[in-house]
Scaffold this motif. Structure first.
Motif, PDB file in Angstrom:
ATOM      1  N   ARG A  33       0.875  -1.103  -0.068  1.00 37.94           N
ATOM      2  CA  ARG A  33      -0.039  -0.045  -0.011  1.00 37.94           C
ATOM      3  C   ARG A  33       0.885   1.206   0.117  1.00 37.94           C
ATOM      4  O   ARG A  33       2.071   1.269  -0.080  1.00 37.94           O
ATOM      5  N   PHE A  34       0.120   2.294  -0.138  1.00 38.41           N
ATOM      6  CA  PHE A  34       1.164   3.538  -0.357  1.00 38.41           C
ATOM      7  C   PHE A  34       2.157   3.818   0.978  1.00 38.41           C
ATOM      8  O   PHE A  34       3.120   4.284   0.837  1.00 38.41           O
ATOM      9  N   ARG A  35       1.559   3.434   2.166  1.00 39.88           N
ATOM     10  CA  ARG A  35       2.340   3.873   3.352  1.00 39.88           C
ATOM     11  C   ARG A  35       3.383   2.850   3.403  1.00 39.88           C
ATOM     12  O   ARG A  35       4.681   3.069   4.035  1.00 39.88           O
ATOM     13  N   ASP A  36       3.246   1.661   2.756  1.00 37.66           N
ATOM     14  CA  ASP A  36       4.235   0.812   2.778  1.00 37.66           C
ATOM     15  C   ASP A  36       5.344   1.366   1.748  1.00 37.66           C
ATOM     16  O   ASP A  36       6.688   0.885   2.055  1.00 37.66           O
ATOM     17  N   VAL A  37       5.136   2.007   0.779  1.00 38.24           N
ATOM     18  CA  VAL A  37       6.188   2.464  -0.051  1.00 38.24           C
ATOM     19  C   VAL A  37       6.931   3.415   0.605  1.00 38.24           C
ATOM     20  O   VAL A  37       8.101   3.488   0.636  1.00 38.24           O
ATOM     21  N   ALA A  38       6.322   4.306   1.510  1.00 37.07           N
ATOM     22  CA  ALA A  38       7.013   5.170   2.387  1.00 37.07           C
ATOM     23  C   ALA A  38       8.065   4.613   3.117  1.00 37.07           C
ATOM     24  O   ALA A  38       9.112   4.937   3.443  1.00 37.07           O
ATOM     25  N   ALA A  39       7.586   3.346   3.770  1.00 33.96           N
ATOM     26  CA  ALA A  39       8.662   2.323   4.503  1.00 33.96           C
ATOM     27  C   ALA A  39       9.965   2.146   3.706  1.00 33.96           C
ATOM     28  O   ALA A  39      11.064   2.048   4.133  1.00 33.96           O
ATOM     29  N   LEU A  40       9.367   1.728   2.434  1.00 34.07           N
ATOM     30  CA  LEU A  40      10.516   1.056   1.543  1.00 34.07           C
ATOM     31  C   LEU A  40      11.467   2.177   1.230  1.00 34.07           C
ATOM     32  O   LEU A  40      12.784   1.788   0.836  1.00 34.07           O
ATOM     33  N   CYS A  41      11.145   3.436   1.163  1.00 38.72           N
ATOM     34  CA  CYS A  41      11.971   4.532   0.798  1.00 38.72           C
ATOM     35  C   CYS A  41      12.823   5.250   2.006  1.00 38.72           C
ATOM     36  O   CYS A  41      13.758   5.850   1.680  1.00 38.72           O
ATOM     37  N   ASP A  42      12.306   4.528   3.194  1.00 38.50           N
ATOM     38  CA  ASP A  42      13.147   5.084   4.380  1.00 38.50           C
ATOM     39  C   ASP A  42      14.582   5.111   4.147  1.00 38.50           C
ATOM     40  O   ASP A  42      15.132   3.757   4.007  1.00 38.50           O
ATOM     41  N   GLY A  43      15.292   6.030   4.291  1.00 43.91           N
ATOM     42  CA  GLY A  43      16.798   6.114   4.507  1.00 43.91           C
ATOM     43  C   GLY A  43      17.612   6.056   2.962  1.00 43.91           C
ATOM     44  O   GLY A  43      18.724   5.873   3.063  1.00 43.91           O
ATOM     45  N   LEU A  44      16.646   6.087   2.085  1.00 44.87           N
ATOM     46  CA  LEU A  44      17.368   6.080   0.579  1.00 44.87           C
ATOM     47  C   LEU A  44      17.662   7.649   0.148  1.00 44.87           C
ATOM     48  O   LEU A  44      17.045   8.692   0.785  1.00 44.87           O
ATOM     49  N   PRO A  45      18.517   7.919  -0.768  1.00 47.00           N
ATOM     50  CA  PRO A  45      18.904   9.210  -1.299  1.00 47.00           C
ATOM     51  C   PRO A  45      17.843   9.698  -2.169  1.00 47.00           C
ATOM     52  O   PRO A  45      18.088   9.909  -3.125  1.00 47.00           O
ATOM     53  N   LEU A  46      16.676   9.727  -1.578  1.00 49.42           N
ATOM     54  CA  LEU A  46      15.486  10.486  -2.229  1.00 49.42           C
ATOM     55  C   LEU A  46      14.984  11.604  -1.529  1.00 49.42           C
ATOM     56  O   LEU A  46      15.122  11.562  -0.181  1.00 49.42           O
ATOM     57  N   ASP A  47      14.414  12.568  -2.365  1.00 44.50           N
ATOM     58  CA  ASP A  47      14.081  13.715  -1.592  1.00 44.50           C
ATOM     59  C   ASP A  47      12.312  13.800  -1.377  1.00 44.50           C
ATOM     60  O   ASP A  47      11.982  14.533  -0.638  1.00 44.50           O
ATOM     61  N   TRP A  48      11.845  12.689  -2.250  1.00 45.74           N
ATOM     62  CA  TRP A  48      10.335  12.834  -2.253  1.00 45.74           C
ATOM     63  C   TRP A  48       9.661  11.626  -2.766  1.00 45.74           C
ATOM     64  O   TRP A  48      10.563  10.943  -3.681  1.00 45.74           O
ATOM     65  N   ALA A  49       8.753  11.250  -2.475  1.00 42.57           N
ATOM     66  CA  ALA A  49       8.022  10.150  -3.339  1.00 42.57           C
ATOM     67  C   ALA A  49       6.457  10.536  -3.473  1.00 42.57           C
ATOM     68  O   ALA A  49       5.795  11.208  -2.494  1.00 42.57           O
ATOM     69  N   ALA A  50       5.859  10.512  -4.644  1.00 43.86           N
ATOM     70  CA  ALA A  50       4.588  11.025  -4.958  1.00 43.86           C
ATOM     71  C   ALA A  50       3.701  10.021  -5.635  1.00 43.86           C
ATOM     72  O   ALA A  50       4.290   8.964  -6.227  1.00 43.86           O
ATOM     73  N   ALA A  51       2.351   9.798  -5.236  1.00 41.85           N
ATOM     74  CA  ALA A  51       1.488   8.758  -5.778  1.00 41.85           C
ATOM     75  C   ALA A  51       1.189   9.205  -7.509  1.00 41.85           C
ATOM     76  O   ALA A  51       1.319  10.522  -7.658  1.00 41.85           O
ATOM     77  N   PHE A  52       1.329   8.260  -8.274  1.00 43.60           N
ATOM     78  CA  PHE A  52       1.361   8.586  -9.519  1.00 43.60           C
ATOM     79  C   PHE A  52       0.007   7.966 -10.024  1.00 43.60           C
ATOM     80  O   PHE A  52      -1.015   8.847 -10.963  1.00 43.60           O
ATOM     81  N   GLY A  53      -0.420   6.793  -9.979  1.00 44.73           N
ATOM     82  CA  GLY A  53      -1.639   6.169 -10.295  1.00 44.73           C
ATOM     83  C   GLY A  53      -2.027   4.927  -9.699  1.00 44.73           C
ATOM     84  O   GLY A  53      -1.211   4.426  -8.922  1.00 44.73           O
ATOM     85  N   VAL A  54      -3.117   4.266  -9.824  1.00 46.35           N
ATOM     86  CA  VAL A  54      -3.436   3.091  -9.642  1.00 46.35           C
ATOM     87  C   VAL A  54      -4.277   2.349 -10.772  1.00 46.35           C
ATOM     88  O   VAL A  54      -4.793   2.880 -11.699  1.00 46.35           O
ATOM     89  N   ASN A  55      -4.093   1.060 -10.696  1.00 44.26           N
ATOM     90  CA  ASN A  55      -4.815   0.080 -11.661  1.00 44.26           C
ATOM     91  C   ASN A  55      -5.803  -0.659 -10.821  1.00 44.26           C
ATOM     92  O   ASN A  55      -5.809  -0.939  -9.846  1.00 44.26           O
ATOM     93  N   THR A  56      -7.030  -0.919 -11.647  1.00 43.97           N
ATOM     94  CA  THR A  56      -7.997  -1.643 -11.112  1.00 43.97           C
ATOM     95  C   THR A  56      -8.337  -2.756 -12.349  1.00 43.97           C
ATOM     96  O   THR A  56      -7.854  -2.121 -13.428  1.00 43.97           O
ATOM     97  N   ASP A  57      -9.273  -3.687 -11.934  1.00 42.99           N
ATOM     98  CA  ASP A  57      -9.840  -4.668 -13.100  1.00 42.99           C
ATOM     99  C   ASP A  57     -10.403  -3.867 -13.988  1.00 42.99           C
ATOM    100  O   ASP A  57     -11.365  -3.006 -13.822  1.00 42.99           O
ATOM    101  N   GLY A  58      -9.678  -3.784 -15.104  1.00 43.43           N
ATOM    102  CA  GLY A  58     -10.429  -3.039 -16.321  1.00 43.43           C
ATOM    103  C   GLY A  58     -10.064  -1.287 -16.626  1.00 43.43           C
ATOM    104  O   GLY A  58     -10.507  -0.883 -17.559  1.00 43.43           O
ATOM    105  N   GLY A  59      -9.182  -0.973 -15.652  1.00 42.83           N
ATOM    106  CA  GLY A  59      -8.920   0.516 -16.055  1.00 42.83           C
ATOM    107  C   GLY A  59      -7.840   0.816 -15.097  1.00 42.83           C
ATOM    108  O   GLY A  59      -7.244   0.376 -14.079  1.00 42.83           O
TER     109      GLY A  59
END
Length: 350
Positions: A221-247
């Motif tokens: 989930r998006f909050r898990d991505v924040a944890a994945l980025c923890d401590g990395l040489p990145l200044d920001w992370a932003a949601a881009f999109g989502v996929n669902t069945d058919g769209g």
């Protein structure tokens, strides 16, 4: 379980298609047009990590002929298809490198690193994210696509059942178990037109093997991505999109766009009486509400450093849900994901 097991799967089932005659997949190429303000990527060095058989990579390379692309994959069989595909389409701005993360040594000056569908298959996703972010130049941009934990829940249960009932470690026997259980993966599962085409039996077999026989699968989930980025040489992370069945829909938390079919802004997903409450949530809270309402099968995130955010479309600026700490966080200041890569506090935390 290690990366060698993953490599073995894709040697038998090159993904997303074992044939260079399959149509190119344009979803990432299309997405970059909505992500980056520079419509040509003129002179950019682009690294596609986990490019597989190259059907998405070639979609990008032909769309952006003035950019220079490197495709990386650990499967020799997949890269053999990718090279035939590049030759078939006459692509001269692509090269390929075989190797596994995080051992592979590549330059650290890329303008854009694309990784769609790899991190969630790594035995150590954190090490993979470190490797990806280390490949970025000073103003580098990272585009990431991952399975979403909510929409993929049933498939992961089905995968577990297959692994329990398959008679041995034979991939072929595993595929027989998938079919005996009546399991199949809809072509539109991750958004309309995102698959290479499942009309051929061999392509369908590859999709089913990837979905149900893969030895390593994580979902986020998006909050898990924040944890994945923890401590990395990145200044920001932003949601881009989502996929669902058919769209597929882009995220637009700041209401920059006016096309409700193209973008998901969030308030439209809750009753009118609750929209004021939705508006008071911070960025991660609004993303959480969106994913709980839509139950996506996939999510995409952009991250970067230096001037990377300035290179992105204005819509993305309102979707930033994580930024690095300037000082070490106290135990009580961690984000909901337990990360020291906290959410920008623009309003009330949910």
């Amino acid at each position: 379980m290690d990366s060698a097991d993953v490599k073995l799967l894709y040697e038998e089932f090159p993904y997303p298609s074992p044939t260079a005659e399959s149509a190119l997949i344009e979803d990432v190429a299309n997405g970059l047009g909505f992500l980056v303000e520079d419509g040509e990527l003129d002179g950019w060095k682009v690294l596609d990590v986990g490019c597989g058989t190259g059907h998405r990579l070639l979609g990008m390379a032909l769309r952006y002929p003035r950019a220079h692309f490197t495709g990386v994959d650990g499967s020799a069989a997949s890269l053999a298809v990718a090279r035939r595909l590049a030759e078939r389409h006459g692509a001269r701005n692509v090269r390929f490198v075989e190797g596994l993360l995080p051992q592979l040594d590549l330059p650290t000056d890329h303008d854009l690193v694309v990784c769609t569908g790899l991190v969630h298959h790594l035995p150590d996703p954190r090490a993979g994210m470190r490797w990806l972010s280390d490949r970025l130049g000073p103003d580098g941009l990272l585009y990431l696509w991952l399975y979403h934990a909510l929409g993929e829940h049933q498939r992961l249960l089905d995968r577990e059942l297959v692994r329990l009932l398959r008679p041995d470690d034979s991939r072929g026997s595993g595929l027989e178990t998938v079919r005996a259980l009546g399991l199949t993966l809809a072509e539109e599962r991750y958004g309309t037109g995102s698959a290479a085409g499942t009309e051929r039996d061999e392509v369908r077999a590859v999709a089913e093997a990837d979905a149900y026989l893969h030895p390593v699968v994580h979902a986020y989930r998006f909050r898990d991505v924040a944890a994945l980025c923890d401590g990395l040489p990145l200044d920001w992370a932003a949601a881009f999109g989502v996929n669902t069945d058919g769209g597929s829909r882009f995220i637009d938390l700041a209401n920059v766009e006016d096309d409700p079919y193209l973008c998901c802004q969030g308030p439209e997903l809750v009753p009118p009486a609750l929209r004021d409450r939705f508006a008071r949530l911070d960025a991660l809270g609004r993303l959480t509400a969106i994913e709980l309402a839509l139950r996506p099968t996939g999510l995409s995130v952009a991250a970067g450093r230096g001037r990377a955010l300035d290179l992105c479309a204005p819509r993305l600026h309102g979707n930033v849900f994580a930024a690095p700490s300037r000082t070490a966080p106290s135990p009580g200041s961690l984000s909901p994901a337990g990360s020291s890569f906290p959410v920008p506090q623009d309003s009330t935390t949910p």
